[in-house]
Every structure is written in structure tokens, then in C-alpha cells.
Design a protein around this motif. Structure first.
Motif, PDB file in Angstrom:
ATOM      1  N   GLY A 105       0.811  -1.206   0.000  1.00  0.00           N
ATOM      2  CA  GLY A 105       0.000   0.000   0.000  1.00  0.00           C
ATOM      3  C   GLY A 105       0.844   1.255   0.000  1.00  0.00           C
ATOM      4  N   VAL A 106       1.878   1.277   0.827  1.00  0.00           N
ATOM      5  CA  VAL A 106       2.779   2.438   0.862  1.00  0.00           C
ATOM      6  C   VAL A 106       3.575   2.533  -0.434  1.00  0.00           C
ATOM      7  CG1 VAL A 106       4.796   3.448   2.005  1.00  0.00           C
ATOM      8  CG2 VAL A 106       2.918   2.526   3.359  1.00  0.00           C
ATOM      9  N   GLY A 107       3.962   1.377  -0.984  1.00  0.00           N
ATOM     10  CA  GLY A 107       4.639   1.386  -2.285  1.00  0.00           C
ATOM     11  C   GLY A 107       3.771   2.013  -3.359  1.00  0.00           C
ATOM     12  N   MET A 108       2.479   1.714  -3.304  1.00  0.00           N
ATOM     13  CA  MET A 108       1.526   2.319  -4.237  1.00  0.00           C
ATOM     14  C   MET A 108       1.471   3.835  -4.047  1.00  0.00           C
ATOM     15  SD  MET A 108      -2.633   1.726  -4.373  1.00  0.00           S
ATOM     16  CE  MET A 108      -2.812   2.314  -2.675  1.00  0.00           C
ATOM     17  N   LEU A 109       1.364   4.291  -2.804  1.00  0.00           N
ATOM     18  CA  LEU A 109       1.280   5.726  -2.530  1.00  0.00           C
ATOM     19  C   LEU A 109       2.565   6.444  -2.934  1.00  0.00           C
ATOM     20  CD1 LEU A 109      -0.453   5.688   0.975  1.00  0.00           C
ATOM     21  CD2 LEU A 109      -1.511   5.976  -1.273  1.00  0.00           C
ATOM     22  N   MET A 110       3.701   5.804  -2.708  1.00  0.00           N
ATOM     23  CA  MET A 110       4.978   6.411  -3.090  1.00  0.00           C
ATOM     24  C   MET A 110       5.068   6.564  -4.607  1.00  0.00           C
ATOM     25  SD  MET A 110       8.886   5.163  -2.219  1.00  0.00           S
ATOM     26  CE  MET A 110       8.836   3.780  -3.382  1.00  0.00           C
ATOM     27  N   THR A 111       4.640   5.544  -5.336  1.00  0.00           N
ATOM     28  CA  THR A 111       4.671   5.597  -6.801  1.00  0.00           C
ATOM     29  C   THR A 111       3.725   6.667  -7.330  1.00  0.00           C
ATOM     30  OG1 THR A 111       5.134   3.216  -6.819  1.00  0.00           O
ATOM     31  CG2 THR A 111       4.483   4.227  -8.898  1.00  0.00           C
ATOM     32  N   MET A 112       2.586   6.821  -6.671  1.00  0.00           N
ATOM     33  CA  MET A 112       1.602   7.812  -7.118  1.00  0.00           C
ATOM     34  C   MET A 112       2.102   9.243  -6.989  1.00  0.00           C
ATOM     35  SD  MET A 112      -2.069   6.300  -5.825  1.00  0.00           S
ATOM     36  CE  MET A 112      -2.770   4.831  -6.584  1.00  0.00           C
ATOM     37  N   ARG A 113       3.118   9.457  -6.185  1.00  0.00           N
ATOM     38  CA  ARG A 113       3.678  10.803  -6.053  1.00  0.00           C
ATOM     39  C   ARG A 113       4.267  11.298  -7.372  1.00  0.00           C
ATOM     40  NH1 ARG A 113       6.901  11.471  -0.292  1.00  0.00           N
ATOM     41  NH2 ARG A 113       5.095  11.143   1.091  1.00  0.00           N
ATOM     42  N   TYR A 114       4.628  10.372  -8.232  1.00  0.00           N
ATOM     43  CA  TYR A 114       5.242  10.738  -9.501  1.00  0.00           C
ATOM     44  C   TYR A 114       4.227  10.818 -10.639  1.00  0.00           C
ATOM     45  CZ  TYR A 114       9.399   9.454  -6.843  1.00  0.00           C
ATOM     46  OH  TYR A 114      10.372   9.370  -5.872  1.00  0.00           O
ATOM     47  N   CYS A 115       2.963  10.624 -10.302  1.00  0.00           N
ATOM     48  CA  CYS A 115       1.909  10.653 -11.327  1.00  0.00           C
ATOM     49  C   CYS A 115       1.256  12.028 -11.375  1.00  0.00           C
ATOM     50  CB  CYS A 115       0.840   9.594 -11.018  1.00  0.00           C
ATOM     51  SG  CYS A 115       1.476   7.910 -11.029  1.00  0.00           S
ATOM     52  N   ARG A 116       0.941  12.468 -12.563  1.00  0.00           N
ATOM     53  CA  ARG A 116       0.342  13.785 -12.737  1.00  0.00           C
ATOM     54  C   ARG A 116      -1.170  13.724 -12.925  1.00  0.00           C
ATOM     55  NH1 ARG A 116       4.508  16.964 -16.876  1.00  0.00           N
ATOM     56  NH2 ARG A 116       6.362  16.853 -15.514  1.00  0.00           N
ATOM     57  N   ASN A 117      -1.684  12.592 -13.313  1.00  0.00           N
ATOM     58  CA  ASN A 117      -3.122  12.522 -13.563  1.00  0.00           C
ATOM     59  C   ASN A 117      -3.709  11.247 -12.968  1.00  0.00           C
ATOM     60  OD1 ASN A 117      -2.825  10.377 -15.688  1.00  0.00           O
ATOM     61  ND2 ASN A 117      -1.760  12.025 -16.761  1.00  0.00           N
ATOM     62  N   TRP A 118      -5.033  11.249 -12.848  1.00  0.00           N
ATOM     63  CA  TRP A 118      -5.731  10.154 -12.196  1.00  0.00           C
ATOM     64  C   TRP A 118      -5.727   8.843 -12.983  1.00  0.00           C
ATOM     65  CZ3 TRP A 118      -6.722   9.440  -7.361  1.00  0.00           C
ATOM     66  CH2 TRP A 118      -6.773  10.562  -6.509  1.00  0.00           C
ATOM     67  N   PRO A 119      -5.784   8.863 -14.303  1.00  0.00           N
ATOM     68  CA  PRO A 119      -5.695   7.573 -15.018  1.00  0.00           C
ATOM     69  C   PRO A 119      -4.430   6.795 -14.668  1.00  0.00           C
ATOM     70  CG  PRO A 119      -6.514   9.260 -16.490  1.00  0.00           C
ATOM     71  CD  PRO A 119      -6.109   9.966 -15.230  1.00  0.00           C
ATOM     72  N   GLU A 120      -3.303   7.503 -14.522  1.00  0.00           N
ATOM     73  CA  GLU A 120      -2.067   6.827 -14.144  1.00  0.00           C
ATOM     74  C   GLU A 120      -2.169   6.245 -12.736  1.00  0.00           C
ATOM     75  OE1 GLU A 120       0.893   9.832 -14.523  1.00  0.00           O
ATOM     76  OE2 GLU A 120       1.124   9.580 -16.687  1.00  0.00           O
ATOM     77  N   LYS A 121      -2.796   6.988 -11.844  1.00  0.00           N
ATOM     78  CA  LYS A 121      -2.955   6.519 -10.470  1.00  0.00           C
ATOM     79  C   LYS A 121      -3.858   5.291 -10.406  1.00  0.00           C
ATOM     80  CE  LYS A 121      -2.091  10.971  -8.247  1.00  0.00           C
ATOM     81  NZ  LYS A 121      -2.563  11.998  -7.304  1.00  0.00           N
ATOM     82  N   VAL A 122      -4.884   5.268 -11.231  1.00  0.00           N
ATOM     83  CA  VAL A 122      -5.780   4.109 -11.270  1.00  0.00           C
ATOM     84  C   VAL A 122      -5.024   2.878 -11.766  1.00  0.00           C
ATOM     85  CG1 VAL A 122      -7.814   3.117 -12.380  1.00  0.00           C
ATOM     86  CG2 VAL A 122      -7.885   5.463 -11.524  1.00  0.00           C
ATOM     87  N   VAL A 123      -4.163   3.051 -12.757  1.00  0.00           N
ATOM     88  CA  VAL A 123      -3.353   1.937 -13.257  1.00  0.00           C
ATOM     89  C   VAL A 123      -2.448   1.404 -12.149  1.00  0.00           C
ATOM     90  CG1 VAL A 123      -1.497   1.301 -14.844  1.00  0.00           C
ATOM     91  CG2 VAL A 123      -3.413   2.682 -15.663  1.00  0.00           C
ATOM     92  N   ILE A 124      -1.829   2.313 -11.396  1.00  0.00           N
ATOM     93  CA  ILE A 124      -0.969   1.901 -10.282  1.00  0.00           C
ATOM     94  C   ILE A 124      -1.788   1.171  -9.227  1.00  0.00           C
ATOM     95  CG2 ILE A 124       0.464   2.746  -8.379  1.00  0.00           C
ATOM     96  CD1 ILE A 124       1.319   5.016 -10.286  1.00  0.00           C
TER      97      ILE A 124
END
Length: 222
Positions: A105-124
Motif C-alpha cells: 500500500g505504501v509502495g503504491m502511494l509512493m509511486t503515485m507521487r510521480y503521477c500527474r493525472n488520475w488515469p495513471e494513479k488508477v493503473v498503479i
């Protein structure tokens, strides 16, 4: 959004105390008194609170990588006590302890810090959920989803409580509905850290599992 007053609300430390007490009751029921379902019902409060605190911790930490490494280390340390307590083996791989769920879960949140839009976050999110299934983590993809839900609605107390309650209601398994009561202490969170007992909270998980396992062995040998 106005925060709960720090004098009347609950600090992170107090939320952790509620969560570990609930977890202790839950695991006591699972390991020693499996027929006492009411103990497991009380234990449903623990995981939602831990997920909420994981999101808060990820946002407040000065070094999320160290936070992630620490979770991964205790996930490995806790696996043998977890397997002994719940599966009766020193090491087996049909399920992994909850620290692995929090780690991913934290790995997911850390990776999402580098995402600019929600579609990328949904993929993660979807990738993280898939990983939790592959590794057979406790709470599986549902656990990762709850962490994401708390992340999405962080800052809005009403939506956080509503989404968390809905997660518990829709969870597959009849007793998880009792987890909706976890929304009360979560809603009372005042944003304060409180006492610092980081080592205690990390060590409590593997140590209490070992103690419960020893108690069960002692009972069986009587």
C-alpha cells in the motif's frame, strides 16, 4: 475543513492504541478461542484504522523510502510468527501477514507521487491490487483498495468516513461489517502525532503472535 480540536480529538498514538487492542482481541479469538466470534467482530476495527494511519504516515513522513523499507523489514520478521499462529507451520506461503499489505500500500502511494493525472494513479492501483493477490496478502486486493480510498478522500472527514464505512459493508465476509465502528475514532482524529512509541508498535505485531502461539501450545500440551 476544520480539524477536530486537539484537546478533545484522538492523536495518531491513541488511534494506534485502539487498533492494536482491537487486533489483540481479534487474534486471541482466532488463535485461542476460535468459536468466540464476538472476539473476531471486535477485531474488525483494527485494519481500517491501520490503513488510515498508513496514509497519514505516508503523507507526513520525511522519507517515505525509509518508511517503506521499515514496513518490508517487519513484514519479513513477522512472517514466521504469523505462520505459526494461524497455519501451524514455521513457514508456508498460502497467506502472508498484514505488514505485506501495508508495504504494498505504501509502495503504491509512493509511486503515485510521480503521477500527474488520475488515469495513471488508477493503473498503479490496479497493479498494486494484482500484486497483493499474487503474494496472497492478508485482506488481499481489498486492503489495497481501502488504502487508496483513504488516500483519495484524505482531507474530507465526511467522505473518508462514508467511503470507509461502505468498504466494510461491501466486504465479502459477514463480520467485516463491524469494521464500520472504526470510522468513529478515525473521524475523531485531530491530526496530532501524540506520544512517540514507534518501536513498540512495530514490534507488537510479531511479539503478540508468538505469545499467542506459545499459549496455544501450552493449552494443547495440558
Amino acid at each position: 475543513m476544520r480539524n477536530i480540536d486537539r484537546k478533545t480529538g484522538l492523536s495518531s498514538f491513541q488511534l494506534k492504541c485502539i487498533a492494536i487492542l482491537s487486533m489483540l482481541i481479534d487474534h486471541t479469538g482466532a488463535v485461542i478461542f476460535p468459536s468466540e466470534i464476538w472476539l473476531r467482530c471486535i477485531g474488525r476495527l483494527a485494519f481500517p484504522i491501520f490503513c488510515f494511519l498508513i496514509v497519514e504516515g505516508s503523507c507526513y513522513t520525511h522519507d517515505i523510502r525509509r518508511y517503506l523499507i521499515r514496513l518490508g523489514l517487519f513484514a519479513m520478521i513477522s512472517e514466521i510468527p504469523y505462520d505459526l499462529a494461524f497455519n501451524g507451520d514455521v513457514l508456508e506461503f498460502t497467506s502472508q501477514n498484514v505488514f505485506f499489505t501495508l508495504f504494498f500500500g505504501v509502495g503504491m502511494l509512493m509511486t503515485m507521487r510521480y503521477c500527474r493525472n488520475w488515469p495513471e494513479k488508477v493503473v498503479i492501483l490496479l497493479i498494486s491490487m494484482w500484486i497483493s493477490v499474487v503474494f496472497k496478502c492478508d485482506y488481499s486486493y481489498r486492503g489495497i483498495l481501502l488504502i487508496f480510498v483513504f488516500y483519495v478522500f484524505r482531507g474530507n472527514r465526511a467522505l473518508t468516513a462514508a467511503a470507509g464505512a461502505l468498504w466494510n459493508v461491501l466486504y465479502q465476509g459477514c463480520i467485516q461489517i463491524y469494521g464500520i465502528w472504526a470510522m468513529i475514532p478515525i473521524t475523531l482524529y485531530n491530526g496530532e502525532e501524540g506520544k512517540k512509541m514507534k518501536a513498540f508498535f512495530y514490534l507488537f505485531y510479531p511479539v503478540h503472535l508468538l505469545v499467542l502461539c506459545l499459549i496455544r501450545f501450552w493449552i494443547l500440551w495440558e
